[in-house]
Write an enzyme that holds these catalytic residues in place. Structure first.
Site, mmCIF file in Angstrom:
data_model
loop_
_atom_site.group_PDB
_atom_site.id
_atom_site.type_symbol
_atom_site.label_atom_id
_atom_site.label_comp_id
_atom_site.label_asym_id
_atom_site.label_seq_id
_atom_site.Cartn_x
_atom_site.Cartn_y
_atom_site.Cartn_z
ATOM 1 N N ASP A 90 10.817 53.943 46.087
ATOM 2 C CA ASP A 90 9.364 54.053 46.210
ATOM 3 C C ASP A 90 8.746 53.990 44.808
ATOM 4 O O ASP A 90 9.470 53.860 43.814
ATOM 5 C CB ASP A 90 8.982 55.327 46.965
ATOM 6 C CG ASP A 90 9.508 56.582 46.295
ATOM 7 O OD1 ASP A 90 10.035 56.501 45.162
ATOM 8 O OD2 ASP A 90 9.408 57.660 46.892
ATOM 9 N N GLY A 93 4.550 57.386 43.242
ATOM 10 C CA GLY A 93 3.182 57.869 43.437
ATOM 11 C C GLY A 93 3.117 59.050 44.388
ATOM 12 O O GLY A 93 2.520 60.087 44.067
ATOM 13 N N ASP A 262 11.652 54.902 56.830
ATOM 14 C CA ASP A 262 12.527 55.850 56.129
ATOM 15 C C ASP A 262 11.956 57.227 56.355
ATOM 16 O O ASP A 262 10.741 57.381 56.574
ATOM 17 C CB ASP A 262 12.539 55.589 54.618
ATOM 18 C CG ASP A 262 11.314 56.201 53.941
ATOM 19 O OD1 ASP A 262 10.234 55.612 54.050
ATOM 20 O OD2 ASP A 262 11.429 57.302 53.366
ATOM 21 N N CYS A 300 25.879 60.459 72.786
ATOM 22 C CA CYS A 300 25.995 60.016 71.387
ATOM 23 C C CYS A 300 27.460 59.768 71.036
ATOM 24 O O CYS A 300 28.335 60.528 71.443
ATOM 25 C CB CYS A 300 25.410 61.086 70.466
ATOM 26 S SG CYS A 300 25.559 60.699 68.718
ATOM 27 N N CYS A 302 28.541 59.414 67.706
ATOM 28 C CA CYS A 302 28.753 59.640 66.269
ATOM 29 C C CYS A 302 30.022 60.484 66.067
ATOM 30 O O CYS A 302 30.537 61.077 67.003
ATOM 31 C CB CYS A 302 27.542 60.356 65.642
ATOM 32 S SG CYS A 302 27.484 62.129 65.946
ATOM 33 N N CYS A 305 29.656 64.111 67.302
ATOM 34 C CA CYS A 305 29.677 64.266 68.762
ATOM 35 C C CYS A 305 31.030 63.886 69.365
ATOM 36 O O CYS A 305 31.440 64.448 70.373
ATOM 37 C CB CYS A 305 28.550 63.461 69.405
ATOM 38 S SG CYS A 305 26.925 64.239 69.129
ATOM 39 N N HIS A 331 25.071 63.316 62.540
ATOM 40 C CA HIS A 331 24.530 63.124 63.892
ATOM 41 C C HIS A 331 23.084 62.649 63.867
ATOM 42 O O HIS A 331 22.721 61.685 64.561
ATOM 43 C CB HIS A 331 24.641 64.406 64.716
ATOM 44 C CG HIS A 331 23.866 64.294 65.990
ATOM 45 N ND1 HIS A 331 24.342 63.601 67.076
ATOM 46 C CD2 HIS A 331 22.622 64.708 66.330
ATOM 47 C CE1 HIS A 331 23.429 63.601 68.029
ATOM 48 N NE2 HIS A 331 22.377 64.277 67.609
#
Lengths: 377, 377
Positions: A90, A93, A262, A300, A302, A305, A331
């Site tokens: 970024d 700012g 994001d 899920c 992942c 999980c 997760h």
């Protein structure tokens, strides 16, 4: 270099590919935030495993610590933190306005005191670009001023300044291997937003960011702002909605033509024991999970999980084990990344729009507060 | 079930295999400590990747939180924390003596107050075994009393109590899938140590632990105690030196016939920015590493050393990023595990004894304090 190819469209929702020096970015995409060159508690291997492609890092933080010149000396941000895929920084700012101890804005730039040690610094568009060139991310941002969305007079002034700073940022930027995005501001005023979108779209940026949202306005105001802005942006450039990410924000944003998101929310919630799930947000510290042998989310896949029970996670949290933050971060990031991947598939088969209500119904309980203030980690 | 097969011997150093229900344990072995059912900051995947085989967990901690009955209900410790390989639990005795807020010892057991909430609890040999049966580790410990090594009268008393408790622990233990080890005590008095070694060796334990060392005695006293004890122990049972682990302690212990080690030192140092290395201990917070592009240890092939520079690790530490603890834990554990694997190879080719001086020279700078007090995490 920075071509954006649209692969599919359904209503305003888009699927595309943005080419970067560190690989092709499939959009829509959710980017985990590595504020200080580290996505908190996770290794780059974790990020790869959970399918992260774009990672964001913060210019303000890295400028102060360890210093952008040091990062440049170490070969740039990708090499320093060992993230081989696309990166975004970024402009600094937002953090100057939200984190710095004091700040004094003039038309040329901002003078502020570091939140770390109180030392005085100055950012201008030229300085922000120079720092981001030292950091070396693939996608970088023009220097902008984020206003209180409900203060119309300030929003006008900040928007005009942001426009002048956008031109100066473009002029200052020399590295050809970085895509500099302009930022649309304008608070929650539809006219200001339209003015800003048209102005920024008129400049030769390879991509366009939408700033100043998720900073205190209502969800309706956010949606109305997107409804004004995205139709005014060129089709052949990616649109990035900065600092936004609850599951429902992603669904609503993609439906309104946003390509890149994001947010620190998934990793920040993780360190505060909260997990996204397709049945609503869970606080795993809760005693009801003490003997719960289910994973966080039965739908899920992942690592967390696939491997651990709610009872074990609850024990780790209760016993203040740092592993809890790691496992919940895996997760929560996986949940958002996978949601966006799923939506990509739906858009490609033309079935996203009809699924929006059920997706919102499924994921809608994950924002417990009506308007989460954007988090700076 | 719990056969110990010697594969090689060189002097008193041994290489062997201890069969457990969760796989064969190659010895010598260094066990990472997962105090509260988690090796701090690391996932089980990390542990597998760095070659860990045996993992230790603490009976005192797990009894208090989440409770051994809950762990049993969740399928036991292996399943709860998802560690598929051999596990070991201690008796809880050491923590009762070092961590509990108050304690009152009698011949039957110990009454103590929890360090977490001040609640009152009582451990006896029978209770310790019952807890460890609930936890379900492959290797469990008889309940023992650890004395101040320099207090001879107390060491005698504690040793005698430990012997009676060893017999009661044996009698109480019913699970056939757990190897119950007896514990040798006796402070730093060679006569007491010999008496204790002979007594514990006379009981039908499938393995023998050496307790009460690395608790405030000198290195010489530790070595002399080992010199007395290990020659009195049967060849066909593994010997476990509890709570010991600097690199030089491992070298010295293996040379004196020890097969199993555990210590929180590698993970604890990691969280305090210190790294073992073959050229001495490094504190990575140090400003001298600010622009150092080398890995922690150029001769190390752990994930951290293969991937990250000292400059990056120093930045993570400086910026208080939790990832620093994870990456240093991976390195420190890998260093000890790999050192022991290397020594195993040396013993098998009969070249360990001649290498002891150079190994001690190489690793000797990793204990900065002459006698590190044993840590309880």
């Amino acid at each position: 270099m920075f071509e954006y190819n649209l692969l599919a469209k359904e209503g305003r929702a888009r699927v595309g590919v943005f080419k970067t020096p560190h690989g092709d970015l499939q959009t829509p995409v959710f980017a985990p935030v590595g504020t200080q060159a580290s996505v908190k508690t996770l290794t780059p291997e974790h990020l790869k495993e959970l399918g992260a492609s774009l990672v964001l890092s913060n210019t303000y933080h890295l400028y102060l610590r360890p210093g952008d010149e040091l990062v440049a000396e170490m070969g740039g941000l990708h090499k320093f933190m060992q993230w081989p895929n696309p990166m975004l920084t970024d402009s600094g700012g937002y953090q100057v306005f939200s984190l710095a101890l004091t700040r004094k804005i003039d038309d040329d730039g901002v003078t502020f005191k570091s939140h770390i040690d109180g030392s005085t610094h100055r950012f201008t568009p030229e300085k922000s670009i120079a720092i981001q060139e030292n950091l070396g991310a693939d996608i970088i941002m023009a220097f902008d001023e984020c206003s209180d969305p409900n203060d119309h007079a300030y929003s006008l002034k900040a928007m005009e300044r942001t426009h002048r700073w956008a031109e100066r940022s473009l002029k200052a930027h020399v590295r050809a291997d970085q895509a500099l995005f302009g930022i649309v501001q304008g608070g929650v005023d539809p006219d200001l937003r339209a003015t800003s979108a048209k102005f920024i779209a008129s400049l030769p940026f390879p991509g366009i960011a939408i700033g100043g949202l998720s900073v205190g306005e209502t969800k309706d105001e956010m949606h109305r702002s997107l409804d004004v802005v995205t139709p005014l942006l060129p089709e052949n450039k990616p649109r990035y909605l900065m600092g936004v990410g609850t599951p429902e924000d992603l669904i609503n944003g993609i439906a309104r033509g946003v390509d890149i998101f994001d947010c620190v929310l998934p990793t920040r919630l993780a360190r505060h024991h909260a997990a996204f799930s397709s049945t609503g947000r869970l606080n795993l510290m809760n005693a009801t999970f003490k003997r719960d042998t289910r994973p966080i989310d039965e739908s899920c896949d992942c690592y967390t999980c696939r491997t651990f029970t709610r009872a074990y996670l609850r024990h780790l949290i209760n016993a203040k084990e740092l592993l809890a933050g790691t496992l919940l971060s895996i997760h929560n990031l996986h949940a958002l990344i996978q949601l966006v991947v799923d939506i990509r598939g739906l858009i490609q088969t033309g079935s996203f729009e009809s699924k929006v209500p059920s997706l919102l119904d499924q994921w809608g309980n994950n924002a417990q507060k009506p308007t989460p203030v954007r988090l700076t980690d």
